[in-house]
Design a protein around this motif. Sequence first.
Motif, PDB file in Angstrom:
ATOM      1  N   GLY A   1      -6.759   0.286   7.904  1.00 45.31           N
ATOM      2  CA  GLY A   1      -5.910   1.205   8.646  1.00 45.31           C
ATOM      3  C   GLY A   1      -4.720   1.682   7.832  1.00 45.31           C
ATOM      4  N   ASP A   2      -4.097   0.785   7.100  1.00 42.32           N
ATOM      5  CA  ASP A   2      -2.947   1.175   6.269  1.00 42.32           C
ATOM      6  C   ASP A   2      -3.355   2.144   5.180  1.00 42.32           C
ATOM      7  N   VAL A   3      -4.492   1.871   4.529  1.00 43.01           N
ATOM      8  CA  VAL A   3      -4.969   2.765   3.464  1.00 43.01           C
ATOM      9  C   VAL A   3      -5.297   4.138   4.044  1.00 43.01           C
ATOM     10  N   ALA A   4      -5.929   4.160   5.216  1.00 41.59           N
ATOM     11  CA  ALA A   4      -6.297   5.441   5.837  1.00 41.59           C
ATOM     12  C   ALA A   4      -5.062   6.279   6.125  1.00 41.59           C
ATOM     13  N   LEU A   5      -4.046   5.660   6.735  1.00 39.88           N
ATOM     14  CA  LEU A   5      -2.849   6.416   7.079  1.00 39.88           C
ATOM     15  C   LEU A   5      -2.104   6.894   5.842  1.00 39.88           C
ATOM     16  N   GLN A   6      -1.971   6.023   4.828  1.00 38.03           N
ATOM     17  CA  GLN A   6      -1.253   6.419   3.613  1.00 38.03           C
ATOM     18  C   GLN A   6      -2.021   7.477   2.829  1.00 38.03           C
TER      19      GLN A   6
ATOM     20  N   VAL B   1      -7.391   5.391  -6.073  1.00 39.57           N
ATOM     21  CA  VAL B   1      -8.264   4.550  -6.893  1.00 39.57           C
ATOM     22  C   VAL B   1      -7.833   3.093  -6.794  1.00 39.57           C
ATOM     23  N   VAL B   2      -6.517   2.863  -6.924  1.00 39.69           N
ATOM     24  CA  VAL B   2      -5.993   1.498  -6.847  1.00 39.69           C
ATOM     25  C   VAL B   2      -6.294   0.891  -5.483  1.00 39.69           C
ATOM     26  N   CYS B   3      -6.041   1.649  -4.428  1.00 37.07           N
ATOM     27  CA  CYS B   3      -6.254   1.120  -3.075  1.00 37.07           C
ATOM     28  C   CYS B   3      -7.738   0.932  -2.778  1.00 37.07           C
ATOM     29  N   ALA B   4      -8.580   1.787  -3.347  1.00 37.44           N
ATOM     30  CA  ALA B   4     -10.028   1.604  -3.168  1.00 37.44           C
ATOM     31  C   ALA B   4     -10.476   0.293  -3.800  1.00 37.44           C
ATOM     32  N   GLN B   5      -9.941  -0.019  -4.975  1.00 38.59           N
ATOM     33  CA  GLN B   5     -10.271  -1.289  -5.627  1.00 38.59           C
ATOM     34  C   GLN B   5      -9.823  -2.470  -4.767  1.00 38.59           C
ATOM     35  N   ILE B   6      -8.622  -2.360  -4.184  1.00 38.24           N
ATOM     36  CA  ILE B   6      -8.120  -3.443  -3.332  1.00 38.24           C
ATOM     37  C   ILE B   6      -9.036  -3.630  -2.124  1.00 38.24           C
ATOM     38  N   LEU B   7      -9.442  -2.507  -1.487  1.00 37.57           N
ATOM     39  CA  LEU B   7     -10.321  -2.594  -0.321  1.00 37.57           C
ATOM     40  C   LEU B   7     -11.670  -3.211  -0.699  1.00 37.57           C
TER      41      LEU B   7
ATOM     42  N   VAL C   1       0.845  -1.210   0.000  1.00 33.13           N
ATOM     43  CA  VAL C   1       0.000   0.000   0.000  1.00 33.13           C
ATOM     44  C   VAL C   1       0.878   1.258   0.000  1.00 33.13           C
ATOM     45  N   THR C   2       1.941   1.235   0.809  1.00 30.54           N
ATOM     46  CA  THR C   2       2.861   2.388   0.846  1.00 30.54           C
ATOM     47  C   THR C   2       3.478   2.624  -0.524  1.00 30.54           C
ATOM     48  N   LEU C   3       3.895   1.541  -1.221  1.00 28.54           N
ATOM     49  CA  LEU C   3       4.522   1.673  -2.545  1.00 28.54           C
ATOM     50  C   LEU C   3       3.527   2.221  -3.560  1.00 28.54           C
ATOM     51  N   ILE C   4       2.281   1.772  -3.482  1.00 31.81           N
ATOM     52  CA  ILE C   4       1.263   2.276  -4.420  1.00 31.81           C
ATOM     53  C   ILE C   4       1.091   3.775  -4.254  1.00 31.81           C
TER      54      ILE C   4
END
Length: 1363
Positions: free
Chosen positions: A891-896, A845-851, A833-836
């Motif tokens: 949590g990771d997505v929120a912080l990043q 957008v990418v992380c939303a798709q993952i979630l 997630v950090t790298l994205i």
Amino acid sequence: MSPQLCEFHLPLTPEELLKSGGVNQYVVQEVLSVRNLPSQLKAFQAAFRSQGPLAMLEHFDTVYSILHHFRSIDPGLKEDALEFLIKVVSRHTQELPAVLDDATLSVSDRSAHLNALKMNCYALVRLLESFETMTTQTNLVDLDLGGKGKKARAKSAHGFDWEEERQPILQLLTQLLQLDIRHLWNHSIIEEEFVSTSTGATVKIIQMLQHFEHLAPVLVAAVSLWATDYGMKSIVGEIVREIGQKCPQELSRDPTGAKGFAAFLTELAERIPAILMSSMCILLDHLDGENYMMRNAVLAAMAEMILQVLNGDQLEEAARDTRDQFLDTLQAHGHDVNSFVRSRVLQLFTRIVQQKALPLTRFQAVVALAVGRLADKSVLVCKNAIQLLASFLTNNPFSCKLSDTDLAGPLQKETQKLQEMRAQRKTAVASAVLDPEEEWEAMLPELKSTLQQLLTPPQEEEEIPEKIATTETTEEVKGRIRQLLAKASYKQAIILTREALSHFQESEPFNHMDPEESEETRFLNLLGTIFKGPSASTQEKSPPASAENMGPGQTDYKDNPSVSEPEKSKGKDELVKQEMLVQYLQDAYNFSLKITEAIGIISKMMYENTTTVVQEVIEFFVMAFQFGVPQALFGVRRMLPLIWSKEPGIREAVLNAYRQLYLNPKGDSARAKAQVLIQNLSLLLVDASVGTIQCLEEIICEFVQKDELKPAVTQLLWERATEKVPCSPLERCSSVMLLGMMSRGKPEIVGSNLDTLVSIGLEEKFPQDYRLAQQVCLAIANISDRRKPSLGKRHPPFRLPQEHRLFERLQEMVTKGFVHPDPLWIPFKEVAVTLIYQLAEGPEVVCAQILQRCAKQALEKLVEKSTPQGDPRETPMLPTFLLMNLLSLAGDVALQQLVHLERAVSGELCRRRVLREERENKTKEPKEKNTSTETTMEEEMGLVGATADDTEAELIRNICEMELLGGEQMLAAFVPLLLKVCNNPGLYSNPELCAAASLTLGKFCMISATFCDSQLRLLFTMLEKSSLPILRSNIMIATGDLAIRFPNLVDPWTPHLYARLRDPAQQVRKTAGLVMTHLILKDMVKVKGQVSEMAVLLIDPVPQIAALAKNFFNELSHKGNAIYNLLPDIISRLSDPEGGVKEEPFHTIMKQLLSYITKDKQTESLVEKLCQRFRTARTERQYRDLAYCVSQLPLTERGLRKMLDNFECFGDKLSDESVFGAFLSVVGKLRRGAKPEGKAVIDEFEQKLRACHTRGLDAIEELEIGQGDSQKTPAAKKQSSGRHQHLASAASDNDFVTPEPRRTARTARRQPNTQQRVRKKKPKIVFSSDESSEEELSAEMTEDETPKKTTPIRRASSRKHRS
């Protein structure tokens, strides 16, 4: 009488030349007046031109007169006389070789040259002494007048610069003494007076060294030349005797002279140690003197003698004893009171070890000395102790690999073998046959008595047990007799012998019977011959029944001594060799144990404040690592954080250490070297912490930027990563880690091979290697710039499109791994997630798709669990790991997302604004630029940019507050689930799930201040009540971050943060210590009296936590008067009988904290306040604690006066022995450096202490007799006299940060009345700094207990406390 016919006797004093002596003795005829001296000197010069050096015989009176009137004659005449005498002596020196080689030299000519030589030398030496005396006096005047014009005054006194003239004169005298002048004397023996006079300059050495220490090298050269080339060894003894007779007390008052003598002795010992050794006993008194330089010189002389004279294994007994005495003295002074002496001893031992002059028997003792000195207070001593241990390692005679574990095995094996050899030898000795001679002597008395009994009365035939058979041989009969004697059957043996005498009259030994001897003697001799025969020893070896083998057995026995003796000596030699081997292994093992012990101590010195010590520690660990000491790897790793040191010397030392250890491996080719280098670096990565990896990354980055890593290393790493070279999964993973570290220095290493890395770690396979994938992500992340874009950068940041294969593979791996309970998936998805967010365009957008995909999979699993056949009332269950993975991912997505907004988006907005403004400025017309004066002023003041920055920051803040966790946003959907898990620890009791949920809650709170405020009570309730240490530790980290982001919201909860410093779990205490250290040092938390909880960590049983606390106070001591302001509060809390610490730990803590008080004003103020605190103290323990604190302060005379002014505060407490002892120790400290005028005040203070102590003891005795009546008067007195003083004290406490001053005043007004209360139940003393009550520290928190007060973080002003 003509001067040429007289004999010149060297005088002891100049006046002796004026007196008439013996026959033919030269006497000065006339002392010329000062007025006639110039003309007589010219006459002498004219005579010299015609007669040469012998002209001195006629004109000695002139030179004597110049010497006689030296003080009153003109400086020019002095200079002329000196130059002329130098010329005379120089000419004589040139002519003497021809005179000495002349075999036909007459007696009169020899006598003339001898007299001239004596006169010339006497005159020159006397003139030299006169100039030296005058120079000394001039220098003393210069000391009074100051340094300016010193050379000019010296030149006006002499007429020339004496400092430049002295050296040629000494060289001339040395040159003269090099000649073989002894032939001028009768019997070729130089008279002692001439030696003394010629070396009058060397006798003056003592005076010269006292005033001119820089002359030591020149004088040493002269003395060593005289002693070696001319055999004048007595000069050395005389000089040493003069130095030895110097009073040590005088030398302590004359540092210049002591320094000159010390330098002279040290250099003399280096040149002629053998000659100096005979005079060493004279110098031993200086070892007990006060001047450390003289002690150093004597010890250095001893060391030189050990190195040059007493070195080797072939020393005689006396020389060995002398060497051992010198070594004993050196070792004893390793504990000298002066640190310079201790340091010098260690330096000398370092030289001795380096030159292999230390006997092996001394190794353990000197190593133990060096290890002991590592704890020395002096930095110089510690540094030299490390150098000595490094020399021991380099020059150890044991092994190139000093591993105690490797040595323990061979030692045990060889020791067991030695024990077996000793047991065998003992058994062989015990089973060996006794010497026949000894056995015969033992049986002889009894045999004699038996023989006498048999010979006296006649014996009957029936007493013979058996007769000799006709077939028996002589040897068989002898064997029977021997056996009977061995069995103590003496009677039977005698009877058999008598029978044999008649049966074997012709055979030996029965035929050798001397008729002159008595029958008893004949029998005894015959029996002795038979018993002591050579075959006796073989009887034990041969079977008793084999009588036929007796003959060959006898032959074998005769040959046996020639065989057994070498075997015996060989066995003994083998035993000695084995004993030596075991001793060698034992010494090596003991040495390795000492080195291991030293490593433990030295590793603690790695973070000392002194740069040179740290550099020595680093070099030591490099050497220890090269010698294979296993514990050295710990030190090599521990030095890694020093790469961040601000000292360039330390940083460079770390780089050099790793360069030496890892960049120069052994190998035949570049590829072989690269393989060894990679293997060694990979070992460092095994079980390495995140901090260690970051440090190693910095070092490798430095090497890459300087092109110190060869291309072969990079090539081999890629081959291992792509499995072109066979390697294990861990080796492959470490290769990717090393490539990622190298890409920090050169991003193109990874950037040009991005697709290769993706295929290495992110391709689909089963089972998935998440560890490798995680390292691949970390390596790829190094190609981006993680920092916030600066205003100077005009180009857009580096980002990859969303469709890039990297993000496809990351998305695929995260979503597919979500449904598998692999513990390595969680750290991987965090890095992914950090790298994205770092590299992707539109990462949200990418992380939303993952979630979405992960949440969908979780719902599908939930549906699968709730089958149609089940009870519809039964709640569907979701696997715990799926819920944990889902919350952790959210949590990771929120912080990043938060980091992305505040760094990348904010930076990009700023970059675009700057570009837009530049374009607008270019298109503006020049006229338009000057239309608005107000706009121009704002631009000049920088207000336009600041306003724009504020606007952008407000935009980002609104997005975080209003959008991310509200409405239809994806993250908002996870909030109810998260809160349900956190609020129901009984329902969701899985430790891993609870830990993930608490971390996610902390990350969500970071986004919005509103959400944070609503959930703080939940967070702190979990922090207080949770039974899981890992959860409390996680929440402590989260709340620390929140205190930085939202300080006003967290401020009311600060006491609960401090409370975690006393958590029963070690992990939580360590985390709390780290968090509070950062918050306090960054001024994000008010430093209150509760910082005493941090002080308690100084005595924590876990060394890492204690070191953390010590580092905190070290850093805090650099922030102005912080510790000084906090000390009274800390003392109050720690000495509180209900909530404080025990007495011994209290002493440990306060000794550390009070060491930071170094300013005199702080000390004086603190002394006064501590004395005033005696009035508020109510227990004996508090009295003792306060007295101990006073004793630990660095008091001065002014501080003592403060104590005298406040004597009434503690005078009545001196009856306690501990309190009295503490104040006596203060007196002892003050006496050490006290000035004479201050000793009266110290004496007065001590007298008052002793008087009060005695009075207090009497009062205690009266209390026991009179049941307490005696205490009423002192109490009343203290009440009446102390009220006003204590109120003044309370008013003066405004230097400390003590909130709520009204409560302080109220407490101060109440305190005098407390003495009249009943003593059975003492009230709890509440000091002014106690801000938080017991209710605040309670773990039970309800809605009404939630702090509502929100105050901005700022320093408490002194104005507030005064009001």
